[in-house]
Design an enzyme around this catalytic site. Sequence first.
Site, PDB file in Angstrom:
ATOM      1  N   ASP A 114      45.631  38.623  37.972  1.00  0.00           N
ATOM      2  CA  ASP A 114      45.357  39.936  37.339  1.00  0.00           C
ATOM      3  C   ASP A 114      45.627  41.107  38.286  1.00  0.00           C
ATOM      4  O   ASP A 114      46.311  42.063  37.928  1.00  0.00           O
ATOM      5  CB  ASP A 114      43.950  40.004  36.707  1.00  0.00           C
ATOM      6  CG  ASP A 114      42.788  39.692  37.623  1.00  0.00           C
ATOM      7  OD1 ASP A 114      43.000  39.375  38.811  1.00  0.00           O
ATOM      8  OD2 ASP A 114      41.631  39.781  37.129  1.00  0.00           O
ATOM      9  N   GLY A 130      26.976  32.688  39.735  1.00  0.00           N
ATOM     10  CA  GLY A 130      27.777  32.086  40.803  1.00  0.00           C
ATOM     11  C   GLY A 130      28.580  30.886  40.352  1.00  0.00           C
ATOM     12  O   GLY A 130      29.000  30.066  41.158  1.00  0.00           O
ATOM     13  N   ALA A 131      28.806  30.753  39.041  1.00  0.00           N
ATOM     14  CA  ALA A 131      29.540  29.592  38.533  1.00  0.00           C
ATOM     15  C   ALA A 131      31.000  29.929  38.246  1.00  0.00           C
ATOM     16  O   ALA A 131      31.741  29.106  37.727  1.00  0.00           O
ATOM     17  CB  ALA A 131      28.876  29.057  37.275  1.00  0.00           C
ATOM     18  N   SER A 164      31.755  34.739  35.408  1.00  0.00           N
ATOM     19  CA  SER A 164      31.724  36.199  35.262  1.00  0.00           C
ATOM     20  C   SER A 164      30.428  36.752  34.684  1.00  0.00           C
ATOM     21  O   SER A 164      30.455  37.549  33.739  1.00  0.00           O
ATOM     22  CB  SER A 164      32.879  36.680  34.399  1.00  0.00           C
ATOM     23  OG  SER A 164      34.051  36.371  35.005  1.00  0.00           O
ATOM     24  N   SER A 165      29.326  36.351  35.270  1.00  0.00           N
ATOM     25  CA  SER A 165      28.067  36.931  34.809  1.00  0.00           C
ATOM     26  C   SER A 165      28.027  38.435  35.103  1.00  0.00           C
ATOM     27  O   SER A 165      27.479  39.206  34.314  1.00  0.00           O
ATOM     28  CB  SER A 165      26.894  36.235  35.499  1.00  0.00           C
ATOM     29  OG  SER A 165      27.110  36.164  36.888  1.00  0.00           O
ATOM     30  N   SER A 166      28.646  38.870  36.184  1.00  0.00           N
ATOM     31  CA  SER A 166      28.587  40.304  36.502  1.00  0.00           C
ATOM     32  C   SER A 166      29.406  41.119  35.502  1.00  0.00           C
ATOM     33  O   SER A 166      28.976  42.197  35.079  1.00  0.00           O
ATOM     34  CB  SER A 166      29.032  40.578  37.944  1.00  0.00           C
ATOM     35  OG  SER A 166      30.307  40.068  38.174  1.00  0.00           O
ATOM     36  N   GLU A 212      32.701  47.502  39.910  1.00  0.00           N
ATOM     37  CA  GLU A 212      32.865  46.484  40.971  1.00  0.00           C
ATOM     38  C   GLU A 212      33.491  47.117  42.222  1.00  0.00           C
ATOM     39  O   GLU A 212      33.034  46.881  43.333  1.00  0.00           O
ATOM     40  CB  GLU A 212      33.790  45.350  40.496  1.00  0.00           C
ATOM     41  CG  GLU A 212      33.253  44.525  39.357  1.00  0.00           C
ATOM     42  CD  GLU A 212      32.288  43.433  39.809  1.00  0.00           C
ATOM     43  OE1 GLU A 212      32.131  43.217  41.017  1.00  0.00           O
ATOM     44  OE2 GLU A 212      31.674  42.817  38.919  1.00  0.00           O
ATOM     45  N   ASP A 233      38.083  39.740  33.886  1.00  0.00           N
ATOM     46  CA  ASP A 233      36.734  39.358  33.450  1.00  0.00           C
ATOM     47  C   ASP A 233      36.140  40.395  32.501  1.00  0.00           C
ATOM     48  O   ASP A 233      35.550  40.064  31.471  1.00  0.00           O
ATOM     49  CB  ASP A 233      35.805  39.193  34.655  1.00  0.00           C
ATOM     50  CG  ASP A 233      36.341  38.178  35.648  1.00  0.00           C
ATOM     51  OD1 ASP A 233      37.321  37.490  35.318  1.00  0.00           O
ATOM     52  OD2 ASP A 233      35.780  38.091  36.752  1.00  0.00           O
ATOM     53  N   TYR A 244      37.842  37.264  49.003  1.00  0.00           N
ATOM     54  CA  TYR A 244      38.566  37.707  47.804  1.00  0.00           C
ATOM     55  C   TYR A 244      39.385  38.966  48.076  1.00  0.00           C
ATOM     56  O   TYR A 244      40.579  39.029  47.778  1.00  0.00           O
ATOM     57  CB  TYR A 244      37.551  37.959  46.677  1.00  0.00           C
ATOM     58  CG  TYR A 244      38.176  38.385  45.363  1.00  0.00           C
ATOM     59  CD1 TYR A 244      38.504  37.453  44.392  1.00  0.00           C
ATOM     60  CD2 TYR A 244      38.436  39.733  45.094  1.00  0.00           C
ATOM     61  CE1 TYR A 244      39.070  37.837  43.184  1.00  0.00           C
ATOM     62  CE2 TYR A 244      39.008  40.124  43.896  1.00  0.00           C
ATOM     63  CZ  TYR A 244      39.318  39.174  42.938  1.00  0.00           C
ATOM     64  OH  TYR A 244      39.890  39.557  41.749  1.00  0.00           O
TER      65      TYR A 244
HETATM   66  C1  GLA Z   1      37.369  36.941  39.696  1.00  0.00           C
HETATM   67  C2  GLA Z   1      37.811  38.379  39.480  1.00  0.00           C
HETATM   68  C3  GLA Z   1      38.970  38.462  38.511  1.00  0.00           C
HETATM   69  C4  GLA Z   1      40.090  37.500  38.880  1.00  0.00           C
HETATM   70  C5  GLA Z   1      39.522  36.110  39.164  1.00  0.00           C
HETATM   71  C6  GLA Z   1      40.569  35.166  39.683  1.00  0.00           C
HETATM   72  O1  GLA Z   1      36.812  36.403  38.546  1.00  0.00           O
HETATM   73  O2  GLA Z   1      36.752  39.158  39.002  1.00  0.00           O
HETATM   74  O3  GLA Z   1      39.451  39.794  38.435  1.00  0.00           O
HETATM   75  O4  GLA Z   1      40.831  37.981  39.954  1.00  0.00           O
HETATM   76  O5  GLA Z   1      38.466  36.151  40.106  1.00  0.00           O
HETATM   77  O6  GLA Z   1      41.516  34.918  38.705  1.00  0.00           O
END
Ligand code: GLA
Length: 386
Positions: free
Chosen positions: A38, A122-123, A126-128, A161, A173, A223
């Site tokens: 992304d 943390g799984a 995308s809880s955030s 974020e 996400d 990241y």
């Molecule tokens: C996290 C980030 C996303 C994406 C993924 C990896 O979930 O929030 O934007 O980069 O990692 O695909």
Amino acid sequence: MKLTIEDVRSRFIKHFDGSTGSVYASPGRINLIGEHTDYNNGFVFPGAVEQGMIAELKVNGTRNVRAYSIDLKDYVEFSLDCEKGPNATWARYIYGVCREMMALGVPVEGFNTAFAGDVPLGAGMSSSAALESTYAYALNDMFGDNKIERLELARVGQRTEHKYIGVNCGIMDQAISCLGKAGNLMRMDCRSGEIAYFPWNPKGYQLVLVNSCVKHELKGSPYNERRLQCEHVAEVIAQNHPEVKSLRDANYDMLEEVKDQITADEYKRARYVIGEVVRVLTVCDALEKGDYETVGQMMYETHFGLSKEYEVSCEELDFLNEIAKEEGVTGSRIMGGGFGGCTINLIADELVDNFKKVVVEKFEAKYGKKPVIIDVVIGDGARKLC
Ligand code: GLA
């Protein structure tokens, strides 16, 4: 257990003045393929899940937000007008969304709120983003006449974020959390924002997540460093090929040309991304033909790349991937940002029960704890519940 409106409402009533407000929800996500593409302006292929966040909100006639996290049993009050937000990370998500909505001209007023979630933290689900999207959607509905479209609400979450949490994430996400549709995966071109929905009804196969329970947090993880490495390679390639604006535009030949000008790590990162951009499109074609074997093969290739080239795996996730291969699972890979969390597995119906049993046994035998199995049901994006 599935989170319900009542779980949140009962706490909201108890914690505040006994009255009720409006209730909103947004989901976490899976991603079939297209990882770390992304922010390289490539394609992603996520779907919203049934698990997510639920929040109740009610205006309180002040300039303050009074927020209660039901799961953490933590209460924070902050002023909408204060430049410095709260310290607690969970409250910074809400503060960031409020401030970004205000920056878009939405006249946000003070409100009381309580929220809870059933996306495992943390799984890699995308809880955030679910939290950000819940509040972006709610504030747009309560104060903004729903004038801001969903993709822009997703960008509010993404900016939150970047500016308030310090994770330079892409848009995937938040986009799927705002734009998901039950029963559909969503292919998104992260450069143009173009979206196509693909009905997800794989005859004879199921998607199952296996949560390693190795907690991942993007904040403070490598990241951001991965993102910088990708951007640097794209800049170097652009010196010879000005049409390359990001790695999405690059190919393997271009990468070979600059191999001596970049680090060995950067070379590996870029190789992964260039391959992954193509794999998403291969998967889309395969899905249209009902060719799940190819989908699965691409998933294994993605896992290999994430583990050996992008280096965002961990021992436990590689082990889960090995078990999947041994048990004849059609496709399996790390899902999400990596560094822990889940694998996503595409499994033929007749193998599902046995795989679930074996993967738990083998993982527990090696690591002394059980991984958590999550059946995937593709649900809806952000919405008002009542
Ligand atoms: C996290 C980030 C996303 C994406 C993924 C990896 O979930 O929030 O934007 O980069 O990692 O695909």
